[in-house]
Write a protein that holds these residues in place. Sequence first.
Motif, PDB file in Angstrom:
ATOM      1  N   PHE A  19      -4.964  -2.686  -0.001  1.00  0.00           N
ATOM      2  CA  PHE A  19      -5.592  -2.550   1.314  1.00  0.00           C
ATOM      3  C   PHE A  19      -6.801  -3.483   1.413  1.00  0.00           C
ATOM      4  O   PHE A  19      -7.188  -3.908   2.497  1.00  0.00           O
ATOM      5  N   ARG A  20      -7.377  -3.805   0.258  1.00  0.00           N
ATOM      6  CA  ARG A  20      -8.514  -4.735   0.231  1.00  0.00           C
ATOM      7  C   ARG A  20      -8.177  -6.067   0.902  1.00  0.00           C
ATOM      8  O   ARG A  20      -9.008  -6.669   1.564  1.00  0.00           O
ATOM      9  N   TYR A  57      -6.567   3.111   6.807  1.00  0.00           N
ATOM     10  CA  TYR A  57      -6.075   3.364   5.451  1.00  0.00           C
ATOM     11  C   TYR A  57      -5.325   4.695   5.386  1.00  0.00           C
ATOM     12  O   TYR A  57      -4.208   4.775   4.890  1.00  0.00           O
ATOM     13  N   PHE A  58      -5.978   5.737   5.914  1.00  0.00           N
ATOM     14  CA  PHE A  58      -5.350   7.053   5.818  1.00  0.00           C
ATOM     15  C   PHE A  58      -4.156   7.193   6.766  1.00  0.00           C
ATOM     16  O   PHE A  58      -3.362   8.100   6.615  1.00  0.00           O
ATOM     17  N   PRO A 109      -2.504   1.125  -3.469  1.00  0.00           N
ATOM     18  CA  PRO A 109      -3.516   1.295  -2.433  1.00  0.00           C
ATOM     19  C   PRO A 109      -4.589   0.213  -2.474  1.00  0.00           C
ATOM     20  O   PRO A 109      -5.220  -0.081  -1.472  1.00  0.00           O
ATOM     21  N   ASP A 110      -4.784  -0.358  -3.659  1.00  0.00           N
ATOM     22  CA  ASP A 110      -5.826  -1.368  -3.777  1.00  0.00           C
ATOM     23  C   ASP A 110      -5.521  -2.602  -2.935  1.00  0.00           C
ATOM     24  O   ASP A 110      -6.425  -3.357  -2.592  1.00  0.00           O
ATOM     25  N   LEU A 115     -11.454   1.086   9.682  1.00  0.00           N
ATOM     26  CA  LEU A 115     -10.672   0.683   8.518  1.00  0.00           C
ATOM     27  C   LEU A 115     -10.308   1.888   7.650  1.00  0.00           C
ATOM     28  O   LEU A 115      -9.203   1.972   7.104  1.00  0.00           O
ATOM     29  N   VAL A 116     -11.240   2.838   7.553  1.00  0.00           N
ATOM     30  CA  VAL A 116     -10.937   4.046   6.781  1.00  0.00           C
ATOM     31  C   VAL A 116      -9.784   4.797   7.443  1.00  0.00           C
ATOM     32  O   VAL A 116      -8.842   5.232   6.792  1.00  0.00           O
ATOM     33  N   CYS A 137       0.846  -1.203   0.000  1.00  0.00           N
ATOM     34  CA  CYS A 137       0.000   0.000   0.000  1.00  0.00           C
ATOM     35  C   CYS A 137       0.876   1.246   0.000  1.00  0.00           C
ATOM     36  O   CYS A 137       0.658   2.173  -0.765  1.00  0.00           O
ATOM     37  N   LEU A 138       1.885   1.228   0.855  1.00  0.00           N
ATOM     38  CA  LEU A 138       2.744   2.403   0.975  1.00  0.00           C
ATOM     39  C   LEU A 138       3.623   2.560  -0.254  1.00  0.00           C
ATOM     40  O   LEU A 138       4.125   3.640  -0.537  1.00  0.00           O
ATOM     41  N   ASP A 139       3.783   1.482  -0.982  1.00  0.00           N
ATOM     42  CA  ASP A 139       4.656   1.516  -2.137  1.00  0.00           C
ATOM     43  C   ASP A 139       3.867   1.809  -3.412  1.00  0.00           C
ATOM     44  O   ASP A 139       4.324   1.553  -4.511  1.00  0.00           O
ATOM     45  N   GLY A 140       2.651   2.309  -3.226  1.00  0.00           N
ATOM     46  CA  GLY A 140       1.926   2.749  -4.413  1.00  0.00           C
ATOM     47  C   GLY A 140       0.887   1.776  -4.940  1.00  0.00           C
ATOM     48  O   GLY A 140       0.508   1.852  -6.092  1.00  0.00           O
ATOM     49  N   SER A 155       0.698   5.254   6.806  1.00  0.00           N
ATOM     50  CA  SER A 155       2.081   5.729   6.800  1.00  0.00           C
ATOM     51  C   SER A 155       2.580   6.014   8.218  1.00  0.00           C
ATOM     52  O   SER A 155       3.768   6.150   8.455  1.00  0.00           O
TER      53      SER A 155
END
Lengths: 465, 178
Positions: free
Chosen positions: B19-20, B56-57, B16-17, B52-53, B11-14, B60
């Motif tokens: 995260f599912r 996600y944000f 984001p999907d 979960l939201v 996710c952090l490496d670009g 980092s």
Amino acid sequence: MNCNEYKDKLFAYVEGLLDDSDKEAIAAHLKVCSACRNEVSGTEQLQERLVADGAAYAESDLENAVFDRIVREQTFKLRKIETANYKIGIWRNIMNTKVTKFAAAAVIIIGVVMGYLMFRDTSSVSWADVVEQIRMVKTMSYEWTLTGVMNPGSESEQIGESQRGRFYSQDPGKCRWESLDENGEIRQIIISLFSGNKRSTMVYNLTREGKWDINTTSGIAVNKDELYRTEHLWKTLEKVTSEQAMEIGEKVIDGVAVVGFMATSKKLGLLTPFNGTLEVWVDQDTAVPIQIEAEYQDDGQKDVFMRHVMKNIQWNTPLDEKLFQLPEGVEISERESRPLFFTRTQLKDNVTVWVGPRGGSPVVTEKDIAKVSCGTTSIEREGGNERYRTIIYFDLNEDGEEKLRSHTKTHINEKLLIDFNGEIIYERTIKTEVGPRFIVVLCESEIFEEHELSLKEFEENYLKE
Amino acid sequence: MSSDKYYVDRCLDGHPDDFRHLVRRYQKVLMAHLVGQLGNVNEAEEIAQETLVRCYFGLSKLKKPKSFFPWMLGISNRVAKEQYRNRQRRRETLGALAEKKPERRVQYDYPLARTIAQLPDFYRELILLRYYGDHSCKEIAKQLDMPLGTITKTLSRAYAVLREKLGKPAGNMECEVQ
């Protein structure tokens, strides 16, 4: 084993984790020990209860709801930023600066940054910081590599040969592309100079004999491969809406802490032929982009993607004036554009329009045209020669737009026959400009010399109130 | 099965999907954890989504990517507290008018969930992972980087505590050889 030692293993026994000898020993012990039997049955009952309750949660499906909310929150954050920017007029200022007159290849960088940094979340770099940086840009250079990739991300991924080179630009309107060969020697140089309506492009190719072959043109970018792609990417970015980009976190590139943004074509809902992903990495301290990585579908070849990396991006480093010098005797051409907005905007009843694949059925016809509101005549002057081009813009109705859009989506790069009233017939590829309007080239001095027709005449002959 | 660290890094490496994958892995666990605390599925779902939201944000800010799971539970506890306070405030102003969604048909074992919620952290995490996250003991051991024996022993103790709290005595453990 005494009973206490068995007791320690009962849970592992129920969980089926014991090896055969332990399992047998316990089974034998259970036959003779009612306390341990009770223990096992109690454990099993609880396990069943837990498993049953666990199964009750199988219905929990938070995935879509969570992702919807992530997208919504990002949009909301963006809108706040957009509104703020709008209020202080930053956007307008940017659009008025000379920066927009950069070559398409240079503009992509800014386009990318503007397209993406708007989606900033709260973090160390604010949108205003980045805007400020872009406004102050006078020079820029970067290294690029362009690589063809078959079936990216899959097991059968195949990476083709890379092209690489450097790019320089200087405000106002000077840019230079260099392509390097495998030894790092320059094999092609393209210099484009823009000044108001004037522009000129020179292409230097190193021939096999080691001589430089020079081509000069004007008006239209010559190196279709490079300039077309980057321009295309930039146009694509303009269509990116707030819902479609995502902040993708932070990382370190060459010792610099950066924040990244990404958009994918799936999320973008973009028009073909663009299909891919784009990432922009921005320095957290200075708010300037350090690296841009794009992967997009090659025109006409669905399984080939281009991996385009722009790195070591230098902002405001002084560039040698010689980089942009024209060879002696090359004149800069002049381009002028005159639009005319028609007072009548409807096609006359008997006028026919037919756009579709040659020999196939039409994709759109005159019935799909909502109005014909304007046209332009452009004149290019170069070395005493003049070239005219007259274009009419046809605005499609919703139906027509949808038809053309879905057709071009599934027929990438296909040439469509454009037949205007049986009088102007030619083929061309309709690409991303498939918005609510399409263009008919009424006349072009090289091609339609004998049919030359003014916009006023067009209005009189073909349009009604 | 890829580790949590792998998906967090992705996710952090670009990507984001990715995260599912974490959502799929932990949604049941998170729901069970929250139902145990709140005793209400609808509230739990709201808070699970919010959690979960936020995760996600905040990815980092997660210092140890392999600790995603306890980190997520920690966030859910904070969200639950906030929501509770907000609800209290709303109830005070709206009185009995507070909205009520119909409960779902599925039968949840509330006494069990409540009891799990009262377990010490480590016991609770293991029980949740094992039975609500569908992890095998071996997978849990691998994920937490602990010996399998430690996991089974801890789970065994967690069982004993659970049974005791659920009102079922662990049985007479004196050996009775027939």
